[in-house]
Design an enzyme around this catalytic site. Structure first.
Site, PDB file in Angstrom:
ATOM      1  CD  GLU A  42      -2.737   1.295   2.496  1.00 58.03           C
ATOM      2  OE1 GLU A  42      -2.486   0.564   3.467  1.00 58.03           O
ATOM      3  OE2 GLU A  42      -3.666   2.095   2.489  1.00 58.03           O
TER       4      GLU A  42
ATOM      5  CE  LYS B  56      -6.322  -0.240   1.807  1.00 56.39           C
ATOM      6  NZ  LYS B  56      -6.939  -0.919   2.949  1.00 56.39           N
TER       7      LYS B  56
HETATM    8  P1  13P Z   1      -9.076   4.380   4.578  1.00 50.89           P
HETATM    9  O1  13P Z   1     -10.076   3.709   3.683  1.00 50.89           O
HETATM   10  O2  13P Z   1      -9.687   5.063   5.768  1.00 50.89           O
HETATM   11  O3  13P Z   1      -8.119   5.263   3.805  1.00 50.89           O
HETATM   12  O4  13P Z   1      -8.176   3.246   5.196  1.00 50.89           O
HETATM   13  C1  13P Z   1      -7.687   2.228   4.395  1.00 50.89           C
HETATM   14  C2  13P Z   1      -6.406   1.729   4.904  1.00 50.89           C
HETATM   15  O5  13P Z   1      -6.193   0.547   4.966  1.00 50.89           O
HETATM   16  C3  13P Z   1      -5.386   2.719   5.306  1.00 50.89           C
HETATM   17  O6  13P Z   1      -4.177   2.065   5.546  1.00 50.89           O
END
Ligand code: 13P
Length: 337
Positions: free
Chosen positions: A172, A214
């Site tokens: 991510e 992500k």
């Molecule tokens: P949000 O959807 O609140 O951005 O959180 C997703 C997430 O996994 C952040 O690390």
């Protein structure tokens, strides 16, 4: 179970992944903003509310847990991973240890490689099937900036270690929404940041089909005076990802990043309207699924049933959006026709 099968399970059509892996610091801020006492007992009550919601398994293929929860049990004594698994939902775990400004790299760098292998072994034994590591970059960050390269390199080391332990990595590299930037600027930073991560994964010879990306959507900054429409966000997001992400990537999941539930859902819907795309996509929201739930619960046990209904409603709208079947008129109380 092989990484390939885990990816297929997580990316199954009609399902998404709940992010419920807020650190204690983050969930404390969200509780305090609503006057909820930030105790361990309240965190347990809240996470139990989410995960025992009847029917949530219709919409979720996985839940990303925080360290505190993966070691915990729900009220009748079943450990969370076992409980989720019994409902067909794969338990995942956030394995990074947050971030800190590192003067050596001139920016925020994600921590957690020290002792990572040992933690992965333990999480696997606790039942985790997949993992997540988050890094951040602000819109406008220079391409190839040292902290972006360092974060990409750490994401790749993490991905390699998670796969070596038989767990799927969700990488991510979040491009942050905070700021007054345009969606065009967000598109540029997402393209460059994600491309840097893909290069780092390639440099370690990682099989991208075993990895899930992500990412943020290319939205206008939270303080921008003009907000890009859902169709512009979708065009920009898909263009960024198509240019940066090889088609063999196991899947792409979207974070909500501070968008309202309605905005994140409408933008996902607009992205799904551009299918077929080279990869499977779905949602992996935290705030855009949880905020209205937290608001309704407000720490009061009498509100659990209503809060769970709101959670199910948000899940069902997110699923509709993932199939390009959402419209704002489906929002409860909406004035739209
Ligand atoms: P949000 O959807 O609140 O951005 O959180 C997703 C997430 O996994 C952040 O690390």
């Amino acid at each position: 179970m092989k990484a390939h099968d885990t990816v297929r399970h997580l990316m199954r059509q009609g399902k998404g992944i709940l992010a419920a892996d807020e650190s204690t610091k983050t969930i404390t801020e969200r509780f305090e903003a609503r006057g909820i006492s930030p105790t361990e007992a309240m965190r347990r009550a809240y996470r139990e509310l989410l995960m025992t919601t009847p029917g949530m398994e219709e919409y979720l293929s996985g839940v990303i847990l925080y360290d505190e929860t993966i070691r915990d049990t729900i009220a009748h004594g079943t450990p969370y991973p076992e409980y989720l698994f019994s409902r067909g939902v794969f338990p995942g775990i956030k394995v990074d240890l947050g971030m800190a400004h590192d003067p050596q790299f001139g920016g925020l760098v994600t921590l957690g490689l020290d002792g990572l292998r040992k933690r992965l072994v333990e999480y696997k034994a606790l039942g985790a099937r997949f993992t997540k590591w988050r890094a951040v970059a602000a819109v406008g960050t220079q391409p190839g900036a040292p902290h972006v390269r360092e974060n990409a390199s750490r994401l790749a080391v993490y991905a390699e270690e998670a796969l070596a332990e038989g767990m799927v990595p969700i990488v991510e590299p979040e491009v942050l929404m905070e700021g007054a930037h345009s969606a065009e600027d967000a598109e540029r930073t997402i393209t460059e940041t994600v491309a840097t991560v893909i290069d780092a994964l390639h440099a370690r010879d990682i099989d991208l089909s075993h990895v899930i990306l992500k990412t943020a959507m290319a939205v206008s900054g939270s303080n921008a005076s003009v907000r890009a429409t859902a169709s512009e966000v979708a065009d920009r997001t898909v263009r960024a990802l198509t240019s940066a992400v090889p088609e063999e990537m196991g899947g792409i999941v979207f974070l909500s990043g501070g968008q309202s539930p309605e905005e994140a859902t409408a933008n996902l819907n607009a992205i799904a309207r551009l299918e077929p795309l080279p990869w499977d996509i779905t949602f992996s929201f935290a705030r855009a699924l949880q905020e209205p739930v937290l608001d309704r619960w407000a720490g009061n046990p009498e509100n659990v049933d209503e809060a769970q209904s709101i959670f199910l409603e948000r899940l069902s709208l997110a699923r509709a959006a993932d199939a390009a079947g959402y419209s704002a008129s489906q929002e409860e109380g909406s004035l739209a026709p």
